[in-house]
Design a protein around this motif. Sequence first.
Motif, mmCIF file in Angstrom:
data_model
loop_
_atom_site.group_PDB
_atom_site.id
_atom_site.type_symbol
_atom_site.label_atom_id
_atom_site.label_comp_id
_atom_site.label_asym_id
_atom_site.label_seq_id
_atom_site.Cartn_x
_atom_site.Cartn_y
_atom_site.Cartn_z
ATOM 1 N N HIS A 175 0.847 -1.191 0.000
ATOM 2 C CA HIS A 175 0.000 0.000 0.000
ATOM 3 C C HIS A 175 0.886 1.245 0.000
ATOM 4 O O HIS A 175 1.954 1.266 0.609
ATOM 5 C CB HIS A 175 -0.908 0.012 1.228
ATOM 6 N N ASP A 176 0.425 2.273 -0.678
ATOM 7 C CA ASP A 176 1.158 3.533 -0.761
ATOM 8 C C ASP A 176 0.746 4.403 0.428
ATOM 9 O O ASP A 176 -0.333 4.999 0.419
ATOM 10 C CB ASP A 176 0.844 4.223 -2.095
ATOM 11 N N LEU A 177 1.600 4.460 1.430
ATOM 12 C CA LEU A 177 1.310 5.188 2.661
ATOM 13 C C LEU A 177 2.475 6.112 3.014
ATOM 14 O O LEU A 177 3.135 5.942 4.049
ATOM 15 C CB LEU A 177 1.026 4.203 3.804
ATOM 16 N N PRO A 178 2.756 7.116 2.183
ATOM 17 C CA PRO A 178 3.934 7.967 2.398
ATOM 18 C C PRO A 178 3.882 8.775 3.691
ATOM 19 O O PRO A 178 4.937 9.161 4.202
ATOM 20 C CB PRO A 178 3.931 8.882 1.174
ATOM 21 N N HIS A 179 2.702 9.011 4.225
ATOM 22 C CA HIS A 179 2.593 9.804 5.448
ATOM 23 C C HIS A 179 3.148 9.063 6.669
ATOM 24 O O HIS A 179 3.302 9.655 7.729
ATOM 25 C CB HIS A 179 1.142 10.230 5.672
ATOM 26 N N LEU A 180 3.497 7.792 6.505
ATOM 27 C CA LEU A 180 4.038 7.014 7.618
ATOM 28 C C LEU A 180 5.558 6.996 7.646
ATOM 29 O O LEU A 180 6.152 6.423 8.564
ATOM 30 C CB LEU A 180 3.524 5.574 7.542
ATOM 31 N N ASP A 181 6.216 7.598 6.649
ATOM 32 C CA ASP A 181 7.679 7.522 6.555
ATOM 33 C C ASP A 181 8.383 7.926 7.849
ATOM 34 O O ASP A 181 9.256 7.221 8.317
ATOM 35 C CB ASP A 181 8.209 8.363 5.387
ATOM 36 N N GLY A 182 8.004 9.034 8.428
ATOM 37 C CA GLY A 182 8.646 9.494 9.654
ATOM 38 C C GLY A 182 8.329 8.616 10.847
ATOM 39 O O GLY A 182 9.154 8.416 11.733
ATOM 40 N N LEU A 183 7.148 8.058 10.863
ATOM 41 C CA LEU A 183 6.711 7.249 11.998
ATOM 42 C C LEU A 183 7.268 5.835 11.947
ATOM 43 O O LEU A 183 7.727 5.298 12.939
ATOM 44 C CB LEU A 183 5.172 7.203 12.024
ATOM 45 N N LEU A 184 7.229 5.229 10.755
ATOM 46 C CA LEU A 184 7.656 3.840 10.615
ATOM 47 C C LEU A 184 9.056 3.700 10.020
ATOM 48 O O LEU A 184 9.607 2.613 10.004
ATOM 49 C CB LEU A 184 6.677 3.072 9.704
ATOM 50 N N GLY A 185 9.594 4.775 9.491
ATOM 51 C CA GLY A 185 10.846 4.659 8.750
ATOM 52 C C GLY A 185 10.519 4.178 7.335
ATOM 53 O O GLY A 185 9.429 3.708 7.064
ATOM 54 N N ARG A 186 11.432 4.333 6.466
ATOM 55 C CA ARG A 186 11.207 3.889 5.081
ATOM 56 C C ARG A 186 11.414 2.399 4.990
ATOM 57 O O ARG A 186 12.282 1.847 5.650
ATOM 58 C CB ARG A 186 12.157 4.610 4.141
#
Length: 187
Positions: A175-186
Amino acid sequence: MVGRPRARRSHRKEQLALVHGEVAGERTLTRLHSECLTGDVFASRHCECGEQLAAALREIVAEGRGILVHLQGHEGRGIGLLAKLRAMRLQGEGLDTVEANLALGLPVDARDYRVAADVLHDLGVNSVRLLSNNPLKREALVAHGIGVAAQVPLLTEPCPENIRCFRAKRERLAHDLPHLDGLLGRP
């Protein structure tokens, strides 16, 4: 949302399309929403389904036209309510959503979007702007003759109860969830 509800019988399930405005033609804002009793009705925070449903309806109304196809038989990515509840119990023991389905001997995702494409064809829709983070929905619509002019993100904020679900969707289900990058890491 003012609309014309339309029911369609397919695979022994009635399907519902909430239609707002004139939708026939091209680039119709569209949400394919898999039924989720726990999220849509009981506001479970285990998933983001209820929030996505509400957000999709708001976006369709703001657009002035669009369709929400509510897909019966899609509970738990198509495994059904009781199996989904069993999978949720396993998730409470530490498995992610993919691992839980597999541990139960079930497919990771058993949904079929042919009926959604049929509903859109019946409504005269040739192409959509798809409100979804799931690339499989896009692929399925295209495979069934509905063009996807754009995939419009439908991002909701995670909470402690659903962060593992978000992680599995992004890392295991693409799934494309770019808003999670900071929270989950890339990934």
